[in-house]
Design a protein around this motif. Structure first.
Motif, PDB file in Angstrom:
ATOM      1  N   LYS A   1       0.915  -0.786  13.769  1.00 22.63           N
ATOM      2  CA  LYS A   1      -0.341  -0.064  13.952  1.00 22.63           C
ATOM      3  C   LYS A   1      -0.187   1.405  13.542  1.00 22.63           C
ATOM      4  CE  LYS A   1      -3.881   1.046  17.414  1.00 22.63           C
ATOM      5  NZ  LYS A   1      -4.292   0.900  18.848  1.00 22.63           N
ATOM      6  N   SER A   2       0.953   2.001  13.838  1.00 24.69           N
ATOM      7  CA  SER A   2       1.197   3.397  13.471  1.00 24.69           C
ATOM      8  C   SER A   2       1.160   3.594  11.957  1.00 24.69           C
ATOM      9  CB  SER A   2       2.547   3.864  14.020  1.00 24.69           C
ATOM     10  OG  SER A   2       2.546   3.888  15.433  1.00 24.69           O
ATOM     11  N   PHE A   3       1.727   2.663  11.215  1.00 17.11           N
ATOM     12  CA  PHE A   3       1.669   2.737   9.751  1.00 17.11           C
ATOM     13  C   PHE A   3       0.218   2.694   9.275  1.00 17.11           C
ATOM     14  CE2 PHE A   3       6.244   1.676   9.419  1.00 17.11           C
ATOM     15  CZ  PHE A   3       6.603   2.416   8.307  1.00 17.11           C
ATOM     16  N   ALA A   4      -0.576   1.798   9.853  1.00 21.43           N
ATOM     17  CA  ALA A   4      -1.974   1.656   9.441  1.00 21.43           C
ATOM     18  C   ALA A   4      -2.755   2.941   9.706  1.00 21.43           C
ATOM     19  CB  ALA A   4      -2.610   0.467  10.167  1.00 21.43           C
ATOM     20  N   GLN A   5      -2.552   3.541  10.881  1.00 17.94           N
ATOM     21  CA  GLN A   5      -3.269   4.768  11.210  1.00 17.94           C
ATOM     22  C   GLN A   5      -2.807   5.937  10.335  1.00 17.94           C
ATOM     23  OE1 GLN A   5      -5.985   5.066  13.304  1.00 17.94           O
ATOM     24  NE2 GLN A   5      -5.757   2.840  13.092  1.00 17.94           N
ATOM     25  N   ALA A   6      -1.547   5.948   9.986  1.00 20.42           N
ATOM     26  CA  ALA A   6      -1.045   6.993   9.095  1.00 20.42           C
ATOM     27  C   ALA A   6      -1.691   6.872   7.715  1.00 20.42           C
ATOM     28  CB  ALA A   6       0.472   6.917   8.986  1.00 20.42           C
ATOM     29  N   ALA A   7      -1.852   5.649   7.235  1.00 19.34           N
ATOM     30  CA  ALA A   7      -2.515   5.440   5.944  1.00 19.34           C
ATOM     31  C   ALA A   7      -3.954   5.937   5.990  1.00 19.34           C
ATOM     32  CB  ALA A   7      -2.467   3.963   5.567  1.00 19.34           C
TER      33      ALA A   7
ATOM     34  N   GLU B   1       0.052  -5.244   5.224  1.00 20.86           N
ATOM     35  CA  GLU B   1      -1.236  -5.903   5.490  1.00 20.86           C
ATOM     36  C   GLU B   1      -2.098  -5.037   6.411  1.00 20.86           C
ATOM     37  OE1 GLU B   1      -0.147 -10.679   5.025  1.00 20.86           O
ATOM     38  OE2 GLU B   1      -0.065  -9.711   7.011  1.00 20.86           O
ATOM     39  N   ALA B   2      -1.495  -4.449   7.425  1.00 25.07           N
ATOM     40  CA  ALA B   2      -2.245  -3.602   8.361  1.00 25.07           C
ATOM     41  C   ALA B   2      -2.740  -2.336   7.668  1.00 25.07           C
ATOM     42  CB  ALA B   2      -1.365  -3.247   9.554  1.00 25.07           C
ATOM     43  N   MET B   3      -1.918  -1.745   6.813  1.00 24.60           N
ATOM     44  CA  MET B   3      -2.340  -0.562   6.072  1.00 24.60           C
ATOM     45  C   MET B   3      -3.519  -0.888   5.164  1.00 24.60           C
ATOM     46  SD  MET B   3       1.411   1.034   5.098  1.00 24.60           S
ATOM     47  CE  MET B   3       0.763   2.384   4.120  1.00 24.60           C
ATOM     48  N   ARG B   4      -3.416  -2.002   4.459  1.00 25.31           N
ATOM     49  CA  ARG B   4      -4.487  -2.400   3.547  1.00 25.31           C
ATOM     50  C   ARG B   4      -5.782  -2.662   4.309  1.00 25.31           C
ATOM     51  NH1 ARG B   4      -4.846  -0.922  -0.998  1.00 25.31           N
ATOM     52  NH2 ARG B   4      -2.840  -1.750  -1.679  1.00 25.31           N
TER      53      ARG B   4
END
Length: 680
Positions: A151-157, A209-212
């Motif tokens: 989730k942290s990666f996705a929010q950073a993106a 996948e979460a980032m996208r």
């Protein structure tokens, strides 16, 4: 124009993003972050590359997405909360106004960081295996940790997109968290994230996948990864090819940025950041192999120091975009100079590694030969013409003197440069004689070519005297006479020791057994120890420090140590040379252990020492009394970036720079010259 330049200057489109050429700078860690944000210094550093014509510049090498991947070490960027977004917007605007594109590298460091900094949280990793480089034993990640970090990666993106960045790159290289999951050297799990390569790829897939899902299909996301970890228990080239092709096939990445090696320990780190001991582009075969198997653009960076090599890599189809990161530290305007037909004016990276080595001892990235890099707010890359033309005499054509002559000539002054030797370069020419450090001579070649082109009156093999200097009727005299090797304070050293300089210049050619005593901990002694051992000497290198070459950084020290071990050089730390005396036709060196005070003796054929240099300052003191400033540089004016306050209608101003003041290094001499002369 170099061969294949057209291939290098051709645009590249990734999704809807068009990059104006195929030259980039990869994400790296210059140590310019402040409070976890890319503030003015960081932004100006990258904006200068955009001004210089680069297509894509990436920043924030290893920008952290979560609080248990601290940004404090190496003054990095934190993308763990929304407070960074305004800085991204400002940064994007700065780079975009010069036509460049801007991306960031996102990561979670996993075990490859420190627990005893910033938030004092434990490091995490797929398995609790200690990393030698970071020296931490991580917590084994639980399912909840995995979900949280995904989730942290996705929010950073999302923050990257909202900040106006043109894309982002996920780091799965150099032993960061994603490739910790991939690599069998770290991942010992038995659940769905461990075991088979398919399972070990799962965490990275979930991250992407979460980032996208967060930023949409139209936002550019790439990944930086190794093409071969080059360690026995790590990922093979075949493994990395499988990962790259699977991630591309799934549509998870829009580009692949491929490098060679890993970074779990000192020697692995040095290999993954190759210095001048390596050939140019040593790992180009790795991205080339992956490019044949994927349908997304492939990037590459690792010791691509010259445009000819970069152009060939693109023209021959090995890569779609080539990164010249350290080359841009040496000259951020290299693309502009290429496109203008001024390739000869490019200050080419020599691979000294000074920029990176400083980072790993807690410093900021600085170029050994370009003192303006990283100081864009105060130091110019392009020298402004002076309002009034002066006559300047520079004494000494080492790096400091050459830079002083170059900058003064760029200012429009009439410059005479005296050099008593038949060749320019000073101590650089000596250092370049030591084996794999020959590339250092590139610093001199560029400076000499520039002063020649600018019309400097370069007088080689001409010793400056007071009479010769005053005969030029100078307005300004700059003494850059360098230093003379010092034999140290040990009893008998003045009579019986020889210096590393005498060895490299050939003034002395030791044979048989040699004790080399190093008081400085830099490149010199280690290089000379290699030099002597390769010529058949039996060498022991003793040092006051805790280890040999203690002052040398991460990209160079392991190479020195590797070579010394291979050559059978004996290394004796914590020893002080206290006396030398002859015994027959040999010499006795008395050494004292700095920890125990125990004394030992060595009977050898020759004793070589490196105690640095003392200023060659006789001419300075001779010229000082008649100068209007008594030889003094107004330090406050220098630090404010203002002209020196002396009235030249009353006579000449006298300054000295570099080792003629005190023994330091190449960068110090060049910085002395630039910050003084840019305002003369």
């Amino acid at each position: 124009m170099i061969a294949n330049a057209d291939a290098l200057l051709k645009p590249l489109t990734i999704k809807g993003l068009t990059i104006r050429n195929r030259v980039m700078s990869t994400s790296h860690a210059p140590g310019y972050g402040r409070d976890g944000k890319p503030q003015e210094r960081y932004q100006l550093y990258h904006a200068e590359k955009a001004k210089g014509g680069i297509g894509l510049t990436m920043f924030g090498g290893s920008s952290s997405v979560a609080v248990d991947s601290p940004a404090a070490p190496w003054n990095q960027i934190s993308v763990a909360d929304d407070s960074v977004i305004p800085f991204f917007r400002q940064f994007s605007d700065r780079v975009h106004q010069h036509g460049g594109k801007l991306m960031i590298q996102l990561t979670h460091m996993g075990r490859r960081t420190k627990w005893d900094t910033e938030h004092w949280l434990p490091t995490v990793s797929p398995s609790p295996r200690r990393e030698p480089a970071s020296r931490t034993i991580p917590k084994e990640m639980e399912a909840e940790d995995i979900a949280r970090i995904v989730k942290s990666f996705a929010q950073a993106a999302r923050r990257c997109r909202e900040g106006g960045l043109d894309g982002c790159e996920v780091s799965a290289a150099h032993g960061h968290l994603i490739d910790q999951f991939w690599s069998p050297s770290v991942n010992q799990r038995t659940d769905r994230y461990g075991g088979s390569l398919e399972n070990r790829m799962r965490f990275g897939i979930e991250v992407l996948e979460a980032m996208r899902a967060e930023v949409g299909d139209d936002y550019v996301i790439g990944i930086r990864m190794s093409g071969d970890e080059m360690i026995a228990d790590g990922l093979s080239q075949e493994d990395c090819l499988t990962i790259a092709t699977e991630y591309a096939r799934r549509g998870l990445v829009d580009f692949l940025n491929i490098l060679g090696g890993q970074a779990r320990d000192h020697i692995a780190h040095a290999i993954s950041l190759p210095n001048m001991s390596f050939p140019v582009a040593p790992f180009l075969f790795l991205p080339s192999a992956i490019k044949r198997e994927v349908d997304v653009p492939v990037f590459h960076a690792q010791r691509v120091t010259d445009l000819a090599t970069a152009a060939r890599a693109v023209a021959e189809g090995h890569v779609d975009m080539v990164a010249m990161t350290r080359a841009h530290i040496a000259d951020p305007h290299l693309v502009k100079k290429l496109s203008e037909g001024r390739a000869d004016d490019i200050r080419q990276c020599v691979g000294a590694g000074y920029c990176i080595d400083r980072i790993y001892v807690g410093g900021d990235a600085l170029c050994i030969q370009n003192a303006a890099t990283g100081r864009e707010a105060s130091m110019p890359h392009e020298i402004r013409r002076a309002d009034l033309r002066r006559r300047v005499v520079v004494i000494g054509a080492g790096p400091g003197g050459l830079e002083a002559a170059r900058v003064c000539a760029e200012r429009g002054h009439a410059v005479v440069l005296f050099e008593k030797s038949a060749v320019a370069g000073g101590q650089i020419g000596i250092a370049a004689k030591a084996g794999w450090r020959e590339a250092m001579s590139g610093i001199t070649r560029w400076l000499v070519s520039q002063v020649t082109k600018l019309g400097v009156d370069l007088r080689l093999a001409t010793e400056a005297t007071e009479e010769a200097v005053l005969a030029e009727k100078p307005d300004v005299v700059i003494v850059a006479t360098g230093g003379t090797p010092f034999r140290g304070h040990a009893k008998g050293a003045a009579q019986h020791a020889v210096t590393t300089t005498e060895v490299l210049t050939g003034a002395v050619e030791p044979t048989g057994s040699v004790l080399l005593y190093d008081e400085m901990g830099g490149h010199n002694a280690a290089s000379v120890a290699e030099h002597l051992a390769k010529r058949g000497c039996l060498v022991e290198i003793a040092t006051h420090d805790r280890m040999v070459a203690e002052e040398v950084g991460t990209t160079n020290q392991p190479i020195h140590l590797r070579e010394l071990y291979k050559l059978g050089v004996v290394m004796s730390p914590n020893m002080e040379l206290i006396e030398i005396y002859p015994e027959g036709n040999r010499f006795v060196a008395a050494l004292r252990n700095t920890m125990t005070d125990a004394e030992e003796e060595r009977l050898v054929d020759r004793i070589v020492v490196d105690h640095g240099t003392l200023p060659v300052d006789g001419l300075y003191h001779g010229l000082k009394p008649a100068s209007v400033n008594r030889g003094q540089t107004d330090q406050d004016a220098v630090l404010r970036g203002e002209p020196q306050p002396y009235d030249l209608s009353k006579g000449y101003a006298l300054y000295r720079i570099g080792d003629a003041v005190s023994g330091r290094n190449i960068h110090a001499a060049i910085y002395d010259a630039l910050r003084l002369c840019k305002d003369l």
